[in-house]
Design a protein around this motif. Structure first.
Motif, mmCIF file in Angstrom:
data_model
loop_
_atom_site.group_PDB
_atom_site.id
_atom_site.type_symbol
_atom_site.label_atom_id
_atom_site.label_comp_id
_atom_site.label_asym_id
_atom_site.label_seq_id
_atom_site.Cartn_x
_atom_site.Cartn_y
_atom_site.Cartn_z
ATOM 1 N N TYR A 209 17.431 10.432 56.260
ATOM 2 C CA TYR A 209 16.491 10.014 55.228
ATOM 3 C C TYR A 209 17.020 10.663 53.954
ATOM 4 N N VAL A 210 17.036 9.915 52.860
ATOM 5 C CA VAL A 210 17.576 10.429 51.601
ATOM 6 C C VAL A 210 16.600 10.110 50.479
ATOM 7 N N SER A 211 16.358 11.095 49.626
ATOM 8 C CA SER A 211 15.554 10.871 48.423
ATOM 9 C C SER A 211 16.369 11.304 47.220
ATOM 10 N N MET A 212 16.206 10.565 46.123
ATOM 11 C CA MET A 212 16.871 10.884 44.859
ATOM 12 C C MET A 212 15.821 10.859 43.772
ATOM 13 N N TRP A 213 15.843 11.874 42.928
ATOM 14 C CA TRP A 213 14.900 11.899 41.822
ATOM 15 C C TRP A 213 15.483 12.661 40.649
ATOM 16 N N ILE A 214 14.810 12.486 39.512
ATOM 17 C CA ILE A 214 15.192 13.201 38.290
ATOM 18 C C ILE A 214 14.111 14.232 38.028
ATOM 19 N N GLU A 215 14.549 15.431 37.666
ATOM 20 C CA GLU A 215 13.595 16.455 37.259
ATOM 21 C C GLU A 215 14.108 17.141 36.005
ATOM 22 N N LYS A 216 13.165 17.727 35.261
ATOM 23 C CA LYS A 216 13.521 18.484 34.067
ATOM 24 C C LYS A 216 14.283 19.733 34.476
ATOM 25 N N ALA A 217 14.889 20.397 33.513
ATOM 26 C CA ALA A 217 15.659 21.610 33.782
ATOM 27 C C ALA A 217 14.795 22.685 34.460
ATOM 28 N N THR B 205 7.414 6.580 58.185
ATOM 29 C CA THR B 205 6.894 7.312 57.033
ATOM 30 C C THR B 205 6.487 8.736 57.385
ATOM 31 N N LYS B 206 6.196 8.993 58.645
ATOM 32 C CA LYS B 206 5.772 10.354 59.011
ATOM 33 C C LYS B 206 6.908 11.371 58.858
ATOM 34 N N TRP B 207 8.146 10.898 58.849
ATOM 35 C CA TRP B 207 9.285 11.812 58.721
ATOM 36 C C TRP B 207 9.700 12.027 57.268
ATOM 37 N N LEU B 208 9.062 11.318 56.336
ATOM 38 C CA LEU B 208 9.403 11.507 54.927
ATOM 39 C C LEU B 208 9.172 12.951 54.478
ATOM 40 N N LYS B 209 8.187 13.598 55.044
ATOM 41 C CA LYS B 209 7.883 14.974 54.634
ATOM 42 C C LYS B 209 8.961 15.975 55.041
ATOM 43 N N ASP B 210 9.945 15.530 55.861
ATOM 44 C CA ASP B 210 11.072 16.406 56.187
ATOM 45 C C ASP B 210 11.996 16.604 54.980
ATOM 46 N N MET B 211 11.890 15.723 53.996
ATOM 47 C CA MET B 211 12.590 15.949 52.723
ATOM 48 C C MET B 211 11.626 16.783 51.890
ATOM 49 N N ARG C 243 17.880 14.827 58.436
ATOM 50 C CA ARG C 243 18.265 13.984 59.565
ATOM 51 C C ARG C 243 17.618 14.492 60.843
ATOM 52 N N GLU C 244 17.061 13.553 61.615
ATOM 53 C CA GLU C 244 16.471 13.904 62.904
ATOM 54 C C GLU C 244 17.549 14.525 63.785
ATOM 55 N N THR C 245 17.221 15.609 64.437
ATOM 56 C CA THR C 245 18.137 16.416 65.242
ATOM 57 C C THR C 245 19.363 16.839 64.441
ATOM 58 N N GLY C 246 19.194 16.919 63.144
ATOM 59 C CA GLY C 246 20.282 17.334 62.268
ATOM 60 C C GLY C 246 19.779 18.352 61.275
ATOM 61 N N GLY C 247 20.397 18.369 60.142
ATOM 62 C CA GLY C 247 20.064 19.373 59.144
ATOM 63 C C GLY C 247 19.329 18.817 57.949
ATOM 64 N N HIS C 248 19.283 19.650 56.943
ATOM 65 C CA HIS C 248 18.582 19.358 55.698
ATOM 66 C C HIS C 248 19.443 19.914 54.578
ATOM 67 N N GLU C 249 19.577 19.149 53.488
ATOM 68 C CA GLU C 249 20.411 19.618 52.389
ATOM 69 C C GLU C 249 19.918 19.055 51.062
ATOM 70 N N VAL C 250 20.072 19.843 50.006
ATOM 71 C CA VAL C 250 19.690 19.444 48.654
ATOM 72 C C VAL C 250 20.882 19.685 47.734
#
Length: 177
Positions: free
Chosen positions: A44-52, A74-80, A135-142
């Motif tokens: 699952y991937v999310s992209m957004w813009i944020e201020k500094a 949709t229940k897995w969206l909160k993993d991001m 990723r399910e059974t995987g990792g998380h990265e930003v």
């Protein structure tokens, strides 16, 4: 394990575009790496813009499994976690023009222009493109890529790149005046 990565915008100009008569384009390339694991699930991937200061401005894209029975995806969206806390919990999915299916390992390219949302409402200033993958059974990265909006009229284009270490490969941002 969560990793935060940031780079500076190379060739970025600090003066805003005077008169904004020309269309400005922002191209984002996100590389989803191919992983040699026994049980692979597309991230699952999310992209957004944020201020500094990390205040969210706009969600650009959310890739998730919207075809699971009963909206289970949709229940897995909160993993991001970062995106979810800043903007995701207030967004109704599917979101027109933002949400889409998960993507296979490869370079994925998305383009935005200042004449349309969300860039049409983006005030001049310093921002960060943030890409988060889980990723399910995987990792998380930003991954974070700072940029200045709009680019200077004199600049042919400004680009920056950050690289994930596991769930994301290179993330490239190119802003063209």
């Amino acid at each position: 394990m969560r990793r935060l990565l940031a780079v500076s915008l190379v060739g970025a100009a600090t003066t805003p575009l005077a008169g904004a008569a020309h269309a400005v384009e922002m191209n984002v390339t996100v590389t989803i790496p191919s992983l040699g694991v026994a049980e692979y699930h597309r991230p699952y991937v999310s992209m957004w813009i944020e201020k500094a200061d990390q205040t969210p401005v706009a969600t650009l894209a959310v890739w998730y499994d919207g075809k699971k029975k009963g909206g289970e995806g949709t229940k897995w969206l909160k993993d991001m976690r970062q995106w979810w806390r800043k903007a995701g919990r207030d967004l109704n999915m599917p979101a027109d023009g933002i949400s889409g299916a998960t993507r296979a390992p490869a370079e994925q390219v998305i383009s935005f222009s200042d004449g349309r949302a969300p860039l049409g409402k983006l005030a001049p200033g310093d921002y960060q493109l943030v890409v988060e993958a889980a990723r399910e059974t995987g990792g998380h990265e930003v991954v974070r890529v700072p940029f200045t909006w709009p680019p200077a009229a004199a600049a042919a284009s400004a680009s920056a790149q950050a690289r994930g270490e596991h769930e994301l490969g290179p993330v490239t941002l190119v802003v063209k005046p």
